[in-house]
Design a protein around this motif. Structure first.
Motif, mmCIF file in Angstrom:
data_model
loop_
_atom_site.group_PDB
_atom_site.id
_atom_site.type_symbol
_atom_site.label_atom_id
_atom_site.label_comp_id
_atom_site.label_asym_id
_atom_site.label_seq_id
_atom_site.Cartn_x
_atom_site.Cartn_y
_atom_site.Cartn_z
ATOM 1 N N GLU A 49 -22.858 42.352 47.397
ATOM 2 C CA GLU A 49 -22.757 41.510 46.189
ATOM 3 C C GLU A 49 -23.315 40.117 46.459
ATOM 4 O OE1 GLU A 49 -19.323 39.953 43.034
ATOM 5 O OE2 GLU A 49 -18.833 41.326 44.660
ATOM 6 N N ARG A 50 -23.019 39.575 47.675
ATOM 7 C CA ARG A 50 -23.557 38.244 48.000
ATOM 8 C C ARG A 50 -25.086 38.272 48.047
ATOM 9 N NH1 ARG A 50 -22.848 32.994 47.335
ATOM 10 N NH2 ARG A 50 -24.132 31.851 48.820
ATOM 11 N N TYR A 51 -25.654 39.362 48.570
ATOM 12 C CA TYR A 51 -27.118 39.475 48.624
ATOM 13 C C TYR A 51 -27.724 39.501 47.228
ATOM 14 C CZ TYR A 51 -31.646 41.689 49.223
ATOM 15 O OH TYR A 51 -32.965 41.985 49.146
ATOM 16 N N VAL A 52 -27.084 40.256 46.307
ATOM 17 C CA VAL A 52 -27.600 40.331 44.934
ATOM 18 C C VAL A 52 -27.527 38.964 44.264
ATOM 19 C CG1 VAL A 52 -27.209 41.323 42.659
ATOM 20 C CG2 VAL A 52 -27.049 42.768 44.690
ATOM 21 N N LEU A 53 -26.399 38.267 44.454
ATOM 22 C CA LEU A 53 -26.260 36.941 43.835
ATOM 23 C C LEU A 53 -27.276 35.951 44.399
ATOM 24 C CD1 LEU A 53 -22.357 36.656 43.688
ATOM 25 C CD2 LEU A 53 -23.935 37.193 41.831
ATOM 26 N N ASP A 54 -27.539 36.041 45.740
ATOM 27 C CA ASP A 54 -28.550 35.151 46.325
ATOM 28 C C ASP A 54 -29.932 35.444 45.769
ATOM 29 O OD1 ASP A 54 -26.644 33.887 47.808
ATOM 30 O OD2 ASP A 54 -26.996 35.019 49.651
ATOM 31 N N GLU A 55 -30.225 36.737 45.577
ATOM 32 C CA GLU A 55 -31.525 37.096 45.002
ATOM 33 C C GLU A 55 -31.658 36.558 43.577
ATOM 34 O OE1 GLU A 55 -34.243 38.732 46.201
ATOM 35 O OE2 GLU A 55 -33.312 38.471 48.152
ATOM 36 N N LEU A 56 -30.577 36.663 42.801
ATOM 37 C CA LEU A 56 -30.616 36.144 41.428
ATOM 38 C C LEU A 56 -30.755 34.632 41.427
ATOM 39 C CD1 LEU A 56 -27.874 38.375 39.776
ATOM 40 C CD2 LEU A 56 -30.330 38.466 39.397
ATOM 41 N N LYS A 57 -30.073 33.970 42.386
ATOM 42 C CA LYS A 57 -30.198 32.507 42.476
ATOM 43 C C LYS A 57 -31.633 32.121 42.810
ATOM 44 C CE LYS A 57 -28.420 28.476 44.984
ATOM 45 N NZ LYS A 57 -27.489 28.011 46.023
ATOM 46 N N GLN A 58 -32.238 32.851 43.776
ATOM 47 C CA GLN A 58 -33.640 32.560 44.129
ATOM 48 C C GLN A 58 -34.573 32.806 42.956
ATOM 49 O OE1 GLN A 58 -34.680 31.213 46.832
ATOM 50 N NE2 GLN A 58 -36.842 31.295 46.353
ATOM 51 N N LEU A 59 -34.254 33.826 42.148
ATOM 52 C CA LEU A 59 -35.067 34.096 40.952
ATOM 53 C C LEU A 59 -34.972 32.955 39.965
ATOM 54 C CD1 LEU A 59 -36.847 36.085 39.401
ATOM 55 C CD2 LEU A 59 -34.762 37.126 38.491
ATOM 56 N N ARG A 60 -33.775 32.396 39.789
ATOM 57 C CA ARG A 60 -33.625 31.255 38.890
ATOM 58 C C ARG A 60 -34.370 30.025 39.405
ATOM 59 N NH1 ARG A 60 -27.611 30.071 37.139
ATOM 60 N NH2 ARG A 60 -28.789 28.662 35.797
ATOM 61 N N VAL A 61 -34.335 29.830 40.734
ATOM 62 C CA VAL A 61 -35.066 28.684 41.310
ATOM 63 C C VAL A 61 -36.566 28.854 41.094
ATOM 64 C CG1 VAL A 61 -35.656 27.541 43.481
ATOM 65 C CG2 VAL A 61 -33.289 28.172 43.017
ATOM 66 N N GLU A 62 -37.070 30.075 41.310
ATOM 67 C CA GLU A 62 -38.499 30.301 41.094
ATOM 68 C C GLU A 62 -38.859 30.136 39.624
ATOM 69 O OE1 GLU A 62 -39.256 34.123 42.643
ATOM 70 O OE2 GLU A 62 -39.007 33.546 44.756
ATOM 71 N N GLN A 63 -37.942 30.588 38.736
ATOM 72 C CA GLN A 63 -38.196 30.433 37.294
ATOM 73 C C GLN A 63 -38.267 28.956 36.913
ATOM 74 O OE1 GLN A 63 -38.764 32.935 35.319
ATOM 75 N NE2 GLN A 63 -39.056 31.757 33.469
ATOM 76 N N ALA A 64 -37.365 28.135 37.497
ATOM 77 C CA ALA A 64 -37.387 26.693 37.204
ATOM 78 C C ALA A 64 -38.665 26.055 37.728
ATOM 79 C CB ALA A 64 -36.160 26.024 37.826
ATOM 80 N N ALA A 65 -39.098 26.489 38.927
ATOM 81 C CA ALA A 65 -40.348 25.943 39.476
ATOM 82 C C ALA A 65 -41.540 26.321 38.612
ATOM 83 C CB ALA A 65 -40.539 26.447 40.913
#
Length: 295
Positions: free
Chosen positions: A52-68
Motif C-alpha cells: 500500500e505504501r508503494y502504491v501511495l508513493d507512486e500516486l504521489k510521484q504521479l501528482r508531482v509529475e502532473q504539477a511539473a
C-alpha cells in the motif's frame, strides 16, 4: 480469503523440484490437508505490508509529475504569448515607421507639384495612421483572446486531471482496505464509500453483493446485481452473483439461467462450479450438470 490462502499454499507445496522422485510426490488430498494445516497455523498475514505504501508513493510521484507538467505547459504558453506580443509590437512599429517614411516622400512630391496645403496633408496622414493602427490593435486583440481561451481550456483540463487522480487515489485506498477486511459488514461500509465516490462503479456493486450474500441477504444481493446490469449489461460477475443469490432463495431455474449467461460471457466460471458452496444446491439439477460438462 481462506480459499485464496489454501490455493496459494497448494501451489507452493505442489511446485516441482529437480530432486523429487515419483515416490516423494503426494496425492492431491494429502496436499490439500497439508495446505489446510499450514493455513490454520498461520499467525501473521501473507501480504507485504509495504504494497500500500508503494502504491501511495507512486500516486504521489504521479501528482508531482502532473504539477511539473502543468507548470511547464503554463510557462510555454506564457512565453509564446510574450513572443506574439513582441512580434505584434515590432510589426506595428515597423509599419508605422514605413508608413511615415512613405508619407514624407509623398508629401515632398506633393509640395513640389503644389498639391494641397501642408495642413491638409498632415490631417490626412493622422487619419490614415489612426485607421491602420486601429486595425492592427483589433487584430491582435482577437489573437490574444484566442490564446487566453486556449489557456483557460488547458487549465480546466489540468484541474480535471488533478481531481481524477485524487479520486483514483482515494478509491485505490478503499479497495485495499476492503481486501484486508475479514468482516462482511465492514466490507459493505467500504463499498458504500466507493459508491459515493463513483455511483456507477459496477465492480463495487457486485463485490458488495458478494459481501451481502455472506450476511445471508440474497434479495438485497440480487437487487445490487440488477443495478449493476443497468449500468453494464454484459457484466459477467453480476450474472454470477445473481445465480448465487437466486440459489440461496431456492429459485433454481432463475439461478441456472443467470449462471448460463455468466459462463457464456466468461468461460472461466465453469471451472469452479463444483467448488463454490453458494451453488451446491444446484449440483443435483440436470441442467447444472449440462452446464458443468459444457453441453
Amino acid at each position: 480469503m481462506p480459499r485464496i490462502l489454501i490455493a496459494c499454499l497448494m501451489h507452493v507445496i505442489a511446485w516441482p523440484t529437480f530432486a523429487a522422485t515419483p515416490a516423494e510426490q503426494q496425492a492431491p488430498d494429502q496436499k490439500v490437508a497439508q495446505a489446510q494445516q499450514v493455513v490454520e497455523a498461520l499467525d501473521a498475514p501473507l501480504y507485504n505490508p509495504f504494497v500500500e505504501r508503494y502504491v501511495l508513493d507512486e500516486l504521489k510521484q504521479l501528482r508531482v509529475e502532473q504539477a511539473a507538467t502543468k507548470h511547464e505547459l503554463i510557462q510555454q504558453i506564457v512565453d509564446r504569448e510574450h513572443k506574439s506580443v513582441d512580434r505584434a509590437v515590432a510589426y506595428a512599429t515597423d509599419t508605422v515607421t514605413y508608413f511615415f517614411y512613405l508619407i514624407a516622400a509623398a508629401t515632398s512630391v506633393l509640395v513640389i507639384v503644389g498639391w494641397s496645403s501642408i495642413r491638409e496633408i498632415k490631417e490626412r496622414v493622422h487619419t490614415l495612421a489612426d485607421e491602420e493602427i486601429s486595425k492592427l490593435i483589433n487584430e491582435y486583440e482577437k489573437r490574444l483572446e484566442a490564446i487566453e481561451a486556449q489557456l483557460q481550456q488547458k487549465t480546466q483540463h489540468i484541474e480535471e486531471n488533478r481531481e481524477e487522480i485524487e479520486l483514483t487515489q482515494e478509491s485505490q485506498s478503499l479497495w485495499l482496505r476492503a481486501q484486508q477486511e475479514s468482516s462482511s459488514a465492514n466490507k459493505i461500509r467500504i463499498y458504500d464509500e466507493l459508491l459515493k465516490l463513483r455511483p456507477n462503479d459496477c465492480e463495487a456493486l457486485t463485490y458488495k453483493a458478494d459481501a451481502v450474500l455472506e450476511l445471508d441477504e440474497p434479495q438485497w444481493a440480487a437487487n445490487l446485481c440488477h443495478q449493476a446490469l443497468k449500468i453494464d449489461e454484459e457484466n459477467s460477475h453480476a450474472f454470477y452473483q445473481l445465480a448465487c443469490a437466486y440459489t440461496a432463495m431456492q429459485q433454481f431455474d432463475e439461478a441456472i439461467k443467470y449462471l448460463s449467461q455468466a459462463i457464456s460471457r466468461q468461460e472461466s466460471y465453469r471451472e469452479g462450479l463444483n467448488d463454490d458452496p453458494a451453488l451446491t444446491p444446484l449440483l443435483e439439477k440436470q441442467d447444472m450438470q449440462e452446464i458443468i460438462n459444457g453441453l
